[in-house]
Design a protein around this motif. Structure first.
Motif, PDB file in Angstrom:
ATOM      1  N   CYS A 171       0.840  -1.203   0.000  1.00 29.34           N
ATOM      2  CA  CYS A 171       0.000   0.000   0.000  1.00 29.34           C
ATOM      3  C   CYS A 171       0.872   1.248   0.000  1.00 29.34           C
ATOM      4  O   CYS A 171       1.570   1.535   0.983  1.00 29.34           O
ATOM      5  CB  CYS A 171      -0.925  -0.004   1.219  1.00 29.34           C
ATOM      6  SG  CYS A 171      -2.007   1.447   1.320  1.00 29.34           S
ATOM      7  N   ASP A 172       0.839   1.984  -1.093  1.00 31.19           N
ATOM      8  CA  ASP A 172       1.609   3.218  -1.245  1.00 31.19           C
ATOM      9  C   ASP A 172       0.964   4.027  -2.358  1.00 31.19           C
ATOM     10  O   ASP A 172       0.512   3.448  -3.350  1.00 31.19           O
ATOM     11  CB  ASP A 172       3.068   2.895  -1.591  1.00 31.19           C
ATOM     12  CG  ASP A 172       4.005   4.069  -1.357  1.00 31.19           C
ATOM     13  OD1 ASP A 172       3.824   5.108  -2.034  1.00 31.19           O
ATOM     14  OD2 ASP A 172       4.919   3.950  -0.521  1.00 31.19           O
ATOM     15  N   ASP A 173       0.923   5.343  -2.215  1.00 33.71           N
ATOM     16  CA  ASP A 173       0.306   6.161  -3.254  1.00 33.71           C
ATOM     17  C   ASP A 173       1.184   6.301  -4.490  1.00 33.71           C
ATOM     18  O   ASP A 173       0.719   6.741  -5.538  1.00 33.71           O
ATOM     19  CB  ASP A 173      -0.057   7.543  -2.707  1.00 33.71           C
ATOM     20  CG  ASP A 173       1.167   8.307  -2.211  1.00 33.71           C
ATOM     21  OD1 ASP A 173       1.873   7.777  -1.338  1.00 33.71           O
ATOM     22  OD2 ASP A 173       1.410   9.430  -2.687  1.00 33.71           O
ATOM     23  N   SER A 174       2.453   5.924  -4.393  1.00 36.45           N
ATOM     24  CA  SER A 174       3.375   6.005  -5.523  1.00 36.45           C
ATOM     25  C   SER A 174       3.477   4.666  -6.237  1.00 36.45           C
ATOM     26  O   SER A 174       3.812   3.648  -5.623  1.00 36.45           O
ATOM     27  CB  SER A 174       4.772   6.432  -5.040  1.00 36.45           C
ATOM     28  OG  SER A 174       5.747   6.171  -6.022  1.00 36.45           O
ATOM     29  N   ALA A 182       7.017   3.425  -5.922  1.00 38.12           N
ATOM     30  CA  ALA A 182       7.317   2.855  -4.601  1.00 38.12           C
ATOM     31  C   ALA A 182       6.719   1.463  -4.457  1.00 38.12           C
ATOM     32  O   ALA A 182       7.352   0.566  -3.886  1.00 38.12           O
ATOM     33  CB  ALA A 182       6.780   3.774  -3.510  1.00 38.12           C
ATOM     34  N   ARG A 183       5.507   1.268  -4.963  1.00 38.23           N
ATOM     35  CA  ARG A 183       4.888  -0.061  -4.900  1.00 38.23           C
ATOM     36  C   ARG A 183       5.733  -1.087  -5.646  1.00 38.23           C
ATOM     37  O   ARG A 183       5.992  -2.195  -5.162  1.00 38.23           O
ATOM     38  CB  ARG A 183       3.464  -0.022  -5.468  1.00 38.23           C
ATOM     39  CG  ARG A 183       2.494   0.832  -4.671  1.00 38.23           C
ATOM     40  CD  ARG A 183       1.046   0.602  -5.093  1.00 38.23           C
ATOM     41  NE  ARG A 183       0.760   0.969  -6.477  1.00 38.23           N
ATOM     42  CZ  ARG A 183       0.367   2.181  -6.868  1.00 38.23           C
ATOM     43  NH1 ARG A 183       0.230   3.155  -5.963  1.00 38.23           N
ATOM     44  NH2 ARG A 183       0.099   2.426  -8.135  1.00 38.23           N
ATOM     45  N   HIS A 222      -3.977   3.709  -1.313  1.00 39.14           N
ATOM     46  CA  HIS A 222      -4.186   4.432  -0.064  1.00 39.14           C
ATOM     47  C   HIS A 222      -4.824   3.480   0.943  1.00 39.14           C
ATOM     48  O   HIS A 222      -5.194   2.340   0.608  1.00 39.14           O
ATOM     49  CB  HIS A 222      -5.049   5.677  -0.270  1.00 39.14           C
ATOM     50  CG  HIS A 222      -6.314   5.424  -1.029  1.00 39.14           C
ATOM     51  ND1 HIS A 222      -7.392   4.735  -0.503  1.00 39.14           N
ATOM     52  CD2 HIS A 222      -6.677   5.753  -2.290  1.00 39.14           C
ATOM     53  CE1 HIS A 222      -8.364   4.663  -1.393  1.00 39.14           C
ATOM     54  NE2 HIS A 222      -7.954   5.275  -2.501  1.00 39.14           N
ATOM     55  N   ASP A 248       2.803   2.354   3.586  1.00 34.17           N
ATOM     56  CA  ASP A 248       3.360   3.707   3.613  1.00 34.17           C
ATOM     57  C   ASP A 248       2.596   4.528   4.658  1.00 34.17           C
ATOM     58  O   ASP A 248       1.468   4.174   5.048  1.00 34.17           O
ATOM     59  CB  ASP A 248       3.217   4.336   2.226  1.00 34.17           C
ATOM     60  CG  ASP A 248       3.918   5.682   2.121  1.00 34.17           C
ATOM     61  OD1 ASP A 248       4.848   5.938   2.908  1.00 34.17           O
ATOM     62  OD2 ASP A 248       3.532   6.483   1.246  1.00 34.17           O
ATOM     63  N   MET A 264      -0.042   9.293   2.731  1.00 32.94           N
ATOM     64  CA  MET A 264      -0.884   8.978   1.574  1.00 32.94           C
ATOM     65  C   MET A 264      -2.163   9.809   1.613  1.00 32.94           C
ATOM     66  O   MET A 264      -2.585  10.246   2.682  1.00 32.94           O
ATOM     67  CB  MET A 264      -1.268   7.484   1.585  1.00 32.94           C
ATOM     68  CG  MET A 264      -0.120   6.516   1.491  1.00 32.94           C
ATOM     69  SD  MET A 264      -0.693   4.782   1.531  1.00 32.94           S
ATOM     70  CE  MET A 264      -1.284   4.653   3.237  1.00 32.94           C
ATOM     71  N   SER A 322       8.419   3.737   4.928  1.00 31.13           N
ATOM     72  CA  SER A 322       8.081   5.164   4.847  1.00 31.13           C
ATOM     73  C   SER A 322       9.319   6.039   4.710  1.00 31.13           C
ATOM     74  O   SER A 322      10.412   5.682   5.158  1.00 31.13           O
ATOM     75  CB  SER A 322       7.298   5.575   6.103  1.00 31.13           C
ATOM     76  OG  SER A 322       7.030   6.963   6.106  1.00 31.13           O
ATOM     77  N   LYS A 338      12.522   4.475   3.577  1.00 33.33           N
ATOM     78  CA  LYS A 338      12.748   4.521   2.141  1.00 33.33           C
ATOM     79  C   LYS A 338      14.061   5.232   1.840  1.00 33.33           C
ATOM     80  O   LYS A 338      14.444   6.145   2.584  1.00 33.33           O
ATOM     81  CB  LYS A 338      11.608   5.268   1.441  1.00 33.33           C
ATOM     82  CG  LYS A 338      10.264   4.583   1.501  1.00 33.33           C
ATOM     83  CD  LYS A 338       9.235   5.425   0.754  1.00 33.33           C
ATOM     84  CE  LYS A 338       7.876   4.762   0.690  1.00 33.33           C
ATOM     85  NZ  LYS A 338       6.888   5.590  -0.036  1.00 33.33           N
ATOM     86  N   GLU A 358       8.287  10.614  -5.585  1.00 32.49           N
ATOM     87  CA  GLU A 358       8.802   9.688  -4.581  1.00 32.49           C
ATOM     88  C   GLU A 358      10.179  10.122  -4.103  1.00 32.49           C
ATOM     89  O   GLU A 358      10.491  10.032  -2.916  1.00 32.49           O
ATOM     90  CB  GLU A 358       8.857   8.268  -5.156  1.00 32.49           C
ATOM     91  CG  GLU A 358       9.319   7.201  -4.176  1.00 32.49           C
ATOM     92  CD  GLU A 358       8.399   7.041  -2.974  1.00 32.49           C
ATOM     93  OE1 GLU A 358       8.828   6.381  -2.003  1.00 32.49           O
ATOM     94  OE2 GLU A 358       7.273   7.574  -2.985  1.00 32.49           O
TER      95      GLU A 358
END
Length: 346
Positions: free
Chosen positions: A8-11, A14-15, A35, A54, A57, A82, A104, A149
């Motif tokens: 789960c990540d808004d990017s 990143a996912r 999200h 993450d 988000m 994160s 991250k 990111e």
């Protein structure tokens, strides 16, 4: 049977980065969420024996997601990944039930150690095949996502530096990255900060792959609060009784100190991800107690088209907010994207 894994990540980048880091021999079925609200739905569908989560988000952030998981006693093991590296952030998520915290960009060795420690996976610790099988796209949206990111990681490191200086938890947003024309700068910044009276600090920077200008905007109320916080020996009554020149000096000193810390840490964070040396100028005052339109019009960017990165730092416990803007020529997008991917592939 494959183990259900939720990232789960808004990017999007990143996912994919987390997915690429998972061990090759780990038999997993990976699904994604952008999200926390999506993540909760997928956990309830049984798609998340392990959740990589993450914190920053939209819609529902990581803290809110963990609160719902605990309230509903949902069956998932949470590992937070994160860019917010504040010690208080780590402490909060552990107290809320996370197994562990990885900062991250993700460290494969630490990821494997956590999986072993909690008995989630005990096989070989190689992710070469996943690295090759999960690729990053090169569309404009992909490039903006990578830039976002990269800014997110740098933002977190800058927030951590400020938190240590002030001994206060700093709330971090989702960075907003957009491409705008130079004649749209005033309008864009006016949408960010609608206060009539603001103070601004500017700091230029350059490297082989990146150049631009960092601008920090403080409204007058928050500038005074920041000055009082950084000068505790000056009581509020003393500050009120001192002359305007002395008060302006204290505020100016506070703004310059915070600008140096935030911009310096943010640029170091970006430089580290690109593996380049970034030089920057000493901070300069754009204006004190100015109308925002006046400040912007007199300091409009020299580039016709540019990348605008907006980061809103917030310290609600002391009622202080301010904006960090990074302004870069649009060609920096391709240069940074190519450099970023080449560093990741080394």
């Amino acid at each position: 049977m494959a183990l259900p894994i939720l990232i789960c990540d808004d990017s999007s980048f990143a996912r994919k980065a987390i997915a690429r880091s998972l061990p090759d021999e780990w038999d997993v079925e990976i699904c994604f969420a952008e999200h926390g609200k999506q993540a909760i739905e997928k956990i309830e569908q049984g798609l998340a024996h392990v959740l990589f989560l993450d914190l920053n988000m939209p819609v529902m952030d990581g803290y809110e997601t963990m609160k719902v998981i605990r309230q509903r006693d949902l069956p998932t093991m949470v590992i937070v990944v994160s860019g917010d590296v504040q010690e208080e952030a780590r402490k909060r998520v552990i107290e809320m039930g996370a197994l562990d915290f990885i900062e991250k960009p993700i460290d494969n060795a630490k990821l494997f150690a956590i999986l072993h420690k909690f008995g989630i996976y005990d096989g070989q610790s190689s992710s070469d095949q996943r690295q090759c099988s999960i690729k990053t796209g090169n569309s404009l949206e992909d490039k903006l996502d990578v830039f976002r990111e990269m800014s997110n990681v740098a933002m977190g490191q800058a927030g951590n530096s400020l938190a240590k200086l002030l001994n206060i938890f700093v709330e971090l947003p989702v960075p907003n990255v957009s491409i705008i024309h130079s004649n749209e700068i005033a309008m864009a910044i006016a949408e960010i900060d609608k206060n009539d009276a603001v103070s601004g600090v500017s700091k230029g920077f350059t490297s082989k792959n990146l150049r631009g200008e960092a601008v920090i905007l403080f409204n007058d109320t928050h500038a005074k609060s920041l000055s009082a916080l950084l000068h505790p020996d000056e009581s509020s009554s003393q500050v009120q009784n001192t002359n305007d020149i002395k008060q302006d000096h204290l505020e100016l000193e506070a703004l310059m100190d915070v600008s140096n810390i935030i911009v310096g840490a943010c640029l170091r964070g970006i430089a580290k991800q690109l593996d380049v040396d970034v030089t920057h100028t000493t901070p300069s005052i754009l204006g004190l107690h100015c109308e925002l339109s006046e400040l912007v019009e007199e300091n409009v960017s020299r580039w016709e088209e540019l990348i605008l990165v907006e980061i809103a730092y917030s310290m609600p416990s002391v009622n202080i907010n301010f904006e960090l803007l990074l302004l870069l020529p649009v060609d920096s997008l391709d240069l940074a994207f190519e450099r970023f991917l080449s560093v990741r592939e080394q």
